[in-house]
Design a protein around this motif. Structure first.
Motif, PDB file in Angstrom:
ATOM      1  N   UNK A   1     -41.721 -19.707-100.627  1.00  0.00           N
ATOM      2  CA  UNK A   1     -40.309 -19.897-100.312  1.00  0.00           C
ATOM      3  C   UNK A   1     -39.526 -20.283-101.563  1.00  0.00           C
ATOM      4  N   UNK A   2     -38.275 -19.852-101.631  1.00  0.00           N
ATOM      5  CA  UNK A   2     -37.418 -20.211-102.754  1.00  0.00           C
ATOM      6  C   UNK A   2     -37.096 -21.699-102.703  1.00  0.00           C
ATOM      7  N   UNK A   3     -36.950 -22.293-103.857  1.00  0.00           N
ATOM      8  CA  UNK A   3     -36.598 -23.708-103.953  1.00  0.00           C
ATOM      9  C   UNK A   3     -35.226 -23.930-103.332  1.00  0.00           C
ATOM     10  N   UNK A   4     -35.107 -24.973-102.513  1.00  0.00           N
ATOM     11  CA  UNK A   4     -33.852 -25.273-101.825  1.00  0.00           C
ATOM     12  C   UNK A   4     -32.956 -26.104-102.742  1.00  0.00           C
ATOM     13  N   UNK A   5     -31.734 -25.676-102.924  1.00  0.00           N
ATOM     14  CA  UNK A   5     -30.775 -26.420-103.735  1.00  0.00           C
ATOM     15  C   UNK A   5     -29.408 -26.408-103.068  1.00  0.00           C
ATOM     16  N   UNK A   6     -28.599 -27.397-103.437  1.00  0.00           N
ATOM     17  CA  UNK A   6     -27.233 -27.465-102.913  1.00  0.00           C
ATOM     18  C   UNK A   6     -26.254 -26.705-103.790  1.00  0.00           C
ATOM     19  N   UNK A 160     -35.729 -40.231 -95.459  1.00  0.00           N
ATOM     20  CA  UNK A 160     -36.583 -41.334 -95.904  1.00  0.00           C
ATOM     21  C   UNK A 160     -36.422 -41.532 -97.411  1.00  0.00           C
ATOM     22  N   UNK A 161     -35.862 -42.675 -97.807  1.00  0.00           N
ATOM     23  CA  UNK A 161     -35.606 -42.926 -99.226  1.00  0.00           C
ATOM     24  C   UNK A 161     -36.904 -43.280 -99.951  1.00  0.00           C
ATOM     25  N   UNK A 162     -37.296 -42.402-100.842  1.00  0.00           N
ATOM     26  CA  UNK A 162     -38.440 -42.645-101.716  1.00  0.00           C
ATOM     27  C   UNK A 162     -37.902 -43.008-103.096  1.00  0.00           C
ATOM     28  N   UNK A 163     -38.653 -42.714-104.142  1.00  0.00           N
ATOM     29  CA  UNK A 163     -38.243 -43.082-105.488  1.00  0.00           C
ATOM     30  C   UNK A 163     -39.171 -42.427-106.499  1.00  0.00           C
ATOM     31  N   UNK A 164     -38.676 -42.297-107.729  1.00  0.00           N
ATOM     32  CA  UNK A 164     -39.569 -41.862-108.801  1.00  0.00           C
ATOM     33  C   UNK A 164     -40.688 -42.878-108.993  1.00  0.00           C
ATOM     34  N   UNK A 165     -40.495 -44.077-108.455  1.00  0.00           N
ATOM     35  CA  UNK A 165     -41.545 -45.097-108.501  1.00  0.00           C
ATOM     36  C   UNK A 165     -42.820 -44.670-107.793  1.00  0.00           C
ATOM     37  N   UNK A 166     -42.756 -43.600-106.982  1.00  0.00           N
ATOM     38  CA  UNK A 166     -43.972 -43.129-106.307  1.00  0.00           C
ATOM     39  C   UNK A 166     -45.046 -42.735-107.314  1.00  0.00           C
ATOM     40  N   UNK A 167     -44.621 -42.444-108.544  1.00  0.00           N
ATOM     41  CA  UNK A 167     -45.590 -42.047-109.571  1.00  0.00           C
ATOM     42  C   UNK A 167     -46.488 -43.202-109.990  1.00  0.00           C
ATOM     43  N   UNK A 280     -31.587 -35.177-107.001  1.00  0.00           N
ATOM     44  CA  UNK A 280     -30.484 -34.508-107.686  1.00  0.00           C
ATOM     45  C   UNK A 280     -29.925 -33.333-106.887  1.00  0.00           C
ATOM     46  N   UNK A 281     -29.781 -33.556-105.562  1.00  0.00           N
ATOM     47  CA  UNK A 281     -29.177 -32.571-104.669  1.00  0.00           C
ATOM     48  C   UNK A 281     -29.931 -31.248-104.640  1.00  0.00           C
ATOM     49  N   UNK A 282     -31.252 -31.342-104.756  1.00  0.00           N
ATOM     50  CA  UNK A 282     -32.091 -30.149-104.715  1.00  0.00           C
ATOM     51  C   UNK A 282     -33.515 -30.545-104.359  1.00  0.00           C
ATOM     52  N   UNK A 283     -34.302 -29.567-103.963  1.00  0.00           N
ATOM     53  CA  UNK A 283     -35.730 -29.804-103.786  1.00  0.00           C
ATOM     54  C   UNK A 283     -36.340 -30.100-105.151  1.00  0.00           C
ATOM     55  N   UNK A 284     -37.114 -31.165-105.242  1.00  0.00           N
ATOM     56  CA  UNK A 284     -37.695 -31.550-106.522  1.00  0.00           C
ATOM     57  C   UNK A 284     -38.740 -30.544-106.981  1.00  0.00           C
ATOM     58  N   UNK A 285     -38.839 -30.399-108.282  1.00  0.00           N
ATOM     59  CA  UNK A 285     -39.893 -29.590-108.859  1.00  0.00           C
ATOM     60  C   UNK A 285     -41.094 -30.492-109.144  1.00  0.00           C
ATOM     61  N   UNK A 286     -42.266 -29.916-109.369  1.00  0.00           N
ATOM     62  CA  UNK A 286     -43.449 -30.735-109.667  1.00  0.00           C
ATOM     63  C   UNK A 286     -43.237 -31.575-110.927  1.00  0.00           C
ATOM     64  N   UNK A 287     -43.758 -32.786-110.882  1.00  0.00           N
ATOM     65  CA  UNK A 287     -43.655 -33.677-112.044  1.00  0.00           C
ATOM     66  C   UNK A 287     -44.492 -33.146-113.200  1.00  0.00           C
ATOM     67  N   UNK A 288     -43.923 -33.225-114.375  1.00  0.00           N
ATOM     68  CA  UNK A 288     -44.620 -32.838-115.603  1.00  0.00           C
ATOM     69  C   UNK A 288     -44.718 -34.076-116.482  1.00  0.00           C
ATOM     70  N   UNK A 296     -44.914 -35.988-107.645  1.00  0.00           N
ATOM     71  CA  UNK A 296     -46.353 -35.856-107.876  1.00  0.00           C
ATOM     72  C   UNK A 296     -47.054 -35.378-106.613  1.00  0.00           C
ATOM     73  N   UNK A 297     -48.179 -34.679-106.754  1.00  0.00           N
ATOM     74  CA  UNK A 297     -48.860 -34.102-105.588  1.00  0.00           C
ATOM     75  C   UNK A 297     -49.227 -35.111-104.510  1.00  0.00           C
ATOM     76  N   UNK A 298     -49.579 -36.332-104.904  1.00  0.00           N
ATOM     77  CA  UNK A 298     -50.032 -37.279-103.872  1.00  0.00           C
ATOM     78  C   UNK A 298     -48.919 -37.664-102.896  1.00  0.00           C
ATOM     79  N   UNK A 299     -47.655 -37.485-103.297  1.00  0.00           N
ATOM     80  CA  UNK A 299     -46.546 -37.833-102.409  1.00  0.00           C
ATOM     81  C   UNK A 299     -46.237 -36.741-101.395  1.00  0.00           C
TER      82      UNK A 299
END
Length: 320
Positions: A1-6, A160-167, A280-288, A296-299
């Motif tokens: 599927x194409x990445x969802x963005x606003x 559900x509010x998550x965070x970059x802290x999930x890393x 950022x008003x879009x589906x996140x891309x994988x963390x690099x 990250x995959x575990x989330x």
């Protein structure tokens, strides 16, 4: 599927996301909606005509925020409900008080970050107990209200509010509540934010066929009361501000920080779409490695989401 963005700029204000949209007749609950990005989420939704309940443990703060927004709107669109997410009995009471009213949007915004080691009324580590288990009980408890809205042919969404802290941490399945291992406030926060993402995944899987979708949101870096437990020196060491206390470039205003939550709640691009991690008003891309954005995959691990759901049912006693 194409990445969802606003298609919107990441620094767009929440109110701009709702321009031209009429939410009259729709209802929303925003936990922690009295301050920070929570109050900006409420302000934007009410500005578009929604009836919004600020769900907070401090009635005075909630009523002050509600009065402020109602005065701005010239209409009584914002009310207050009491809920302490660190107390499952309080969550149950809030759900009961909501009763049979339909609910279009549940935005699980409240949270605690990097607090000293402490435990909830139910003897759960404070961060995972409040950020995840409290919101789990609230979301599952209000699922019938969301389903009622969906049956009426209107949007029914959980955010559900998550965070970059999930890393900072996956869920520690052996000792989620720090019974035997040394407490690390940032690891505990990371675990709770991973749990917030996994909860959206598990919720969407269970309720999508009933017309309810769920997504996780990373709002961005914003200076709000969420940082109440962090001394200035630590925020300087983290690179969030300079030695003079000036916040570094890249941080968002609270109104900008609320925009992805609002998009997750109403965006046409997300109609019928769930189980995503948005930023950022879009589906996140994988963390690099070395990057500032991404998930990250575990989330987004479906097996982990199922394991967490089973633990959450046992821990809270709340089941669909």
């Amino acid at each position: 599927m194409a990445r969802v963005t606003s298609g919107l700029n990441p620094y767009t204000d929440a109110a701009v996301v709702l321009e031209g949209r009429d939410l009259s007749g729709q209802t929303a609950i925003v936990t922690g909606g009295a301050t920070g990005i929570g109050i900006e989420t409420v302000r934007a939704l009410a500005g578009a005509g929604a009836q919004v309940t600020i769900a907070v443990r401090n009635r005075e703060a909630g009523e002050k925020a509600a009065a402020e927004i109602n005065a701005e709107q010239g209409a009584s669109r914002v009310g207050v409900g009491l809920v302490d997410l660190s107390n499952l009995a309080s969550v149950a009471a809030f759900v009961e008080a909501w009763g049979g009213k339909p609910l279009n949007m549940l935005i699980n915004n409240a949270g605690v970050m990097a607090c000293p080691q402490s435990y909830t009324a139910d003897d759960l580590e404070m961060q995972v107990g409040t950020n995840h288990f409290g919101h789990y009980a609230l979301g599952v408890g209000l699922a019938p209200a969301l389903e009622k809205a969906a049956k009426a042919g209107k949007t029914a969404r959980l955010v559900s509010l998550s965070s970059s802290g999930h890393r900072r941490s996956d869920v520690n399945w052996d000792d989620m509540n720090y019974r035997t291992r040394p407490y690390d406030k940032w690891e505990a926060y990371g675990q709770s934010k991973t749990a917030n993402s996994l909860f959206a995944l598990g919720f969407h899987r269970r309720f999508k066929d009933r017309g309810i979708t769920a997504n996780a949101v990373m709002p961005g870096g914003i200076m709000t009361p969420l940082q109440r437990h962090l001394p200035r020196e630590e925020m300087i060491a983290l690179g969030w501000m300079n030695a003079e206390g000036v916040v570094v470039d890249g941080f968002k205003t609270p109104a900008q920080g609320a925009s992805t939550s609002v998009w997750a709640a109403v965006g046409d691009e997300l109609e019928g779409v769930g189980g995503l991690y948005l930023e950022n008003l879009a589906e996140a891309e994988p963390f690099v490695a070395g990057g500032r954005l991404g998930v990250m995959p575990h989330a987004l691990n479906a097996d982990h989401a199922e394991r967490l759901w089973a633990i959450s049912e046992t821990t809270t006693g709340v089941t669909p």
